[in-house]
Write a protein that holds these residues in place. Structure first.
Motif, PDB file in Angstrom:
ATOM      1  N   ASN A 326       0.843  -1.199   0.000  1.00  0.00           N
ATOM      2  CA  ASN A 326       0.000   0.000   0.000  1.00  0.00           C
ATOM      3  C   ASN A 326       0.872   1.240   0.000  1.00  0.00           C
ATOM      4  OD1 ASN A 326      -2.134  -1.725   0.143  1.00  0.00           O
ATOM      5  ND2 ASN A 326      -2.724  -1.240   2.230  1.00  0.00           N
ATOM      6  N   SER A 327       0.273   2.384  -0.325  1.00  0.00           N
ATOM      7  CA  SER A 327       0.981   3.660  -0.287  1.00  0.00           C
ATOM      8  C   SER A 327       0.461   4.502   0.867  1.00  0.00           C
ATOM      9  CB  SER A 327       0.798   4.420  -1.607  1.00  0.00           C
ATOM     10  OG  SER A 327      -0.582   4.680  -1.850  1.00  0.00           O
ATOM     11  N   GLN A 352       5.483   5.232  -1.351  1.00  0.00           N
ATOM     12  CA  GLN A 352       5.377   3.781  -1.238  1.00  0.00           C
ATOM     13  C   GLN A 352       6.761   3.173  -1.402  1.00  0.00           C
ATOM     14  OE1 GLN A 352       2.541   1.857  -3.814  1.00  0.00           O
ATOM     15  NE2 GLN A 352       3.173  -0.204  -3.235  1.00  0.00           N
ATOM     16  N   PHE A 361       1.469   3.987  -7.707  1.00  0.00           N
ATOM     17  CA  PHE A 361       1.218   3.832  -6.282  1.00  0.00           C
ATOM     18  C   PHE A 361       0.142   2.776  -6.050  1.00  0.00           C
ATOM     19  CE2 PHE A 361       2.922   8.209  -6.343  1.00  0.00           C
ATOM     20  CZ  PHE A 361       3.891   8.089  -5.356  1.00  0.00           C
TER      21      PHE A 361
END
Length: 409
Positions: A326-327, A352, A361
């Motif tokens: 995940n970012s 990220q 992302f």
């Protein structure tokens, strides 16, 4: 030329990141042609490196061994001609160099350089490359003239793909006698935390920095994506003995960047004319699958400062955290306190590290600051809606009562 001095060996327990390792301490001495000592050093050192193998990046941790020696290339320097240096050799072609400079009142380790031999299969098994690789960085190791630099706490020097950790260090250059001085200059890490921080002089804040997209790639593709504006907030003493706090925007148009990738470590390095080095070090905790900013290092030139070389390091942060894959995103300005004299201001962050799919992302994890900022308009809207409802009910009740006094004819 330098000659090896006497040595004593003692074990020392070092804590490096998540593991416990043992390192040896040795008194290392550099002498001039007359046999007079000019540099003495007694410390334990642990090296953490990342290198490429046929199966991907590999982290390796090893210690400065008891058999480390002072190289003949060490030097006491010559007045107004060259500076002194301590060159330590160990293993199969590994060299750690401490280069010193001084002025009328202070001396410092201006530069630390580490050259490591990737052909050493005992230390770097299955390395994809051979030969010697060299990394270097400025340090914050400094002391008053005729005193011993003393630091019991850990001191980390980040040099790209290598981190050197010193502990229980006693270092002195430009000796006035053949032994360590009893007078000591203690490192910042050993000093007690001040109860009242210095009150800096107010200065006008600069405009918000330019948001720029950075990326770092390794042998397996992109390991770090970061879109953000960066601002340095530093507190220091000027040449006229005033304490000031100033903010400097990082201008991406005048800044070069790069970095390194490994399985659990992703590093973004930025540099410009005055910004000698800004390093952001992201790590992944494989047990929790959490990714976060753990280390920040700053080397900055301040022309109006009492000490023009400003350095700050912190390798125990836990910021910009998100789940691997995940970012992390935050539109609200953030202030990350790195040390008591340096904070990093972050604007419109979207970052990220690890498990990056191409150059895109991953799913977004919003920061708490953005979530809190959304609660205010929701609360205000709810209050206004409630007020409108109360007014409407009061109007309807009043209208009904006004009709109750009439009868049909």
């Amino acid at each position: 030329m330098a000659a090896p001095g006497g040595a004593r060996r003692r074990p020392l327990l070092l804590l490096l990141f998540a593991g416990l390792v043992h390192s040896a301490s040795a008194v290392l001495v550099v002498k001039d042609g007359n046999g007079t000592a000019c540099i003495m050093a007694d410390f334990s050192a642990t090296f953490l490196t990342s290198y490429d193998t046929r199966s991907g990046p590999q982290n390796k941790s090893f210690e400065l061994p008891a058999g480390a020696e002072v190289s003949n290339s060490s030097s006491c320097g010559k007045e107004n001609a060259s500076d002194s240096s301590l060159v330590i050799t160990f293993g199969r072609g590994h060299t750690l160099t401490l280069a010193f400079t001084r002025n009328a009142t202070r001396y410092k380790v201006q530069l630390m350089r580490f050259a490591y031999n990737l052909s050493d299969t005992d230390t770097f098994p299955n390395s994809s490359f051979t030969g010697v690789k060299t990394v270097e960085s400025a340090t914050d190791i400094k002391a008053d003239v005729n005193t011993t630099y003393r630091c019991v706490s850990e001191t980390q020097v980040h040099m790209g793909s290598v981190t050197v950790t010193l502990r229980d260090a006693a270092i002195q250059a430009y000796l006035s006698s053949s032994n360590f001085s009893r007078a000591e200059t203690r490192c910042e890490q050993d000093l007690p935390t001040p109860t009242t921080p210095p009150q800096p002089s107010p200065t006008p804040a600069p405009s918000s920095p330019v948001v720029f997209r950075y990326n770092v790639s390794g042998s397996n593709g992109t390991c770090l994506l970061a879109s953000m504006g960066l601002q340095l907030n530093v507190t220091y003493r000027t040449v006229d003995n005033k304490t000031v706090t100033r903010e400097f925007n990082v201008n991406p148009n005048k800044t070069t960047f790069g970095g390194n990738c490994s399985t659990t470590l992703a590093t973004l390095s930025l540099s410009s004319e005055n910004l000698l080095l800004l390093v952001l070090q992201f790590v992944m905790n494989e047990s929790s699958s959490k990714v976060f900013l753990q280390g920040v290092q700053l080397n900055l030139t301040l022309p109006d400062a009492e000490d023009v070389s400003f350095t700050a390091t912190n390798s125990s942060l836990r910021a910009l955290q998100a789940t691997a894959g995940n970012s992390y995103k935050c539109n609200t300005e953030q202030r990350l306190q790195v040390t008591s004299t340096f904070s990093l201001n972050l604007f419109r962050v979207w970052v990220q590290a690890f498990r990056v799919d191409g150059d895109k992302f991953g799913p977004v994890e919003e920061c708490q600051l953005d979530e809190n900022s959304m609660l205010i308009p929701i609360a205000v809207g709810g209050a206004l809606a409630g007020l409108v409802l109360i007014v409407l009910l009061a109007y309807l009740i009043g209208r009904k009562r006004s009709h109750a006094g009439y009868q049909t004819i």
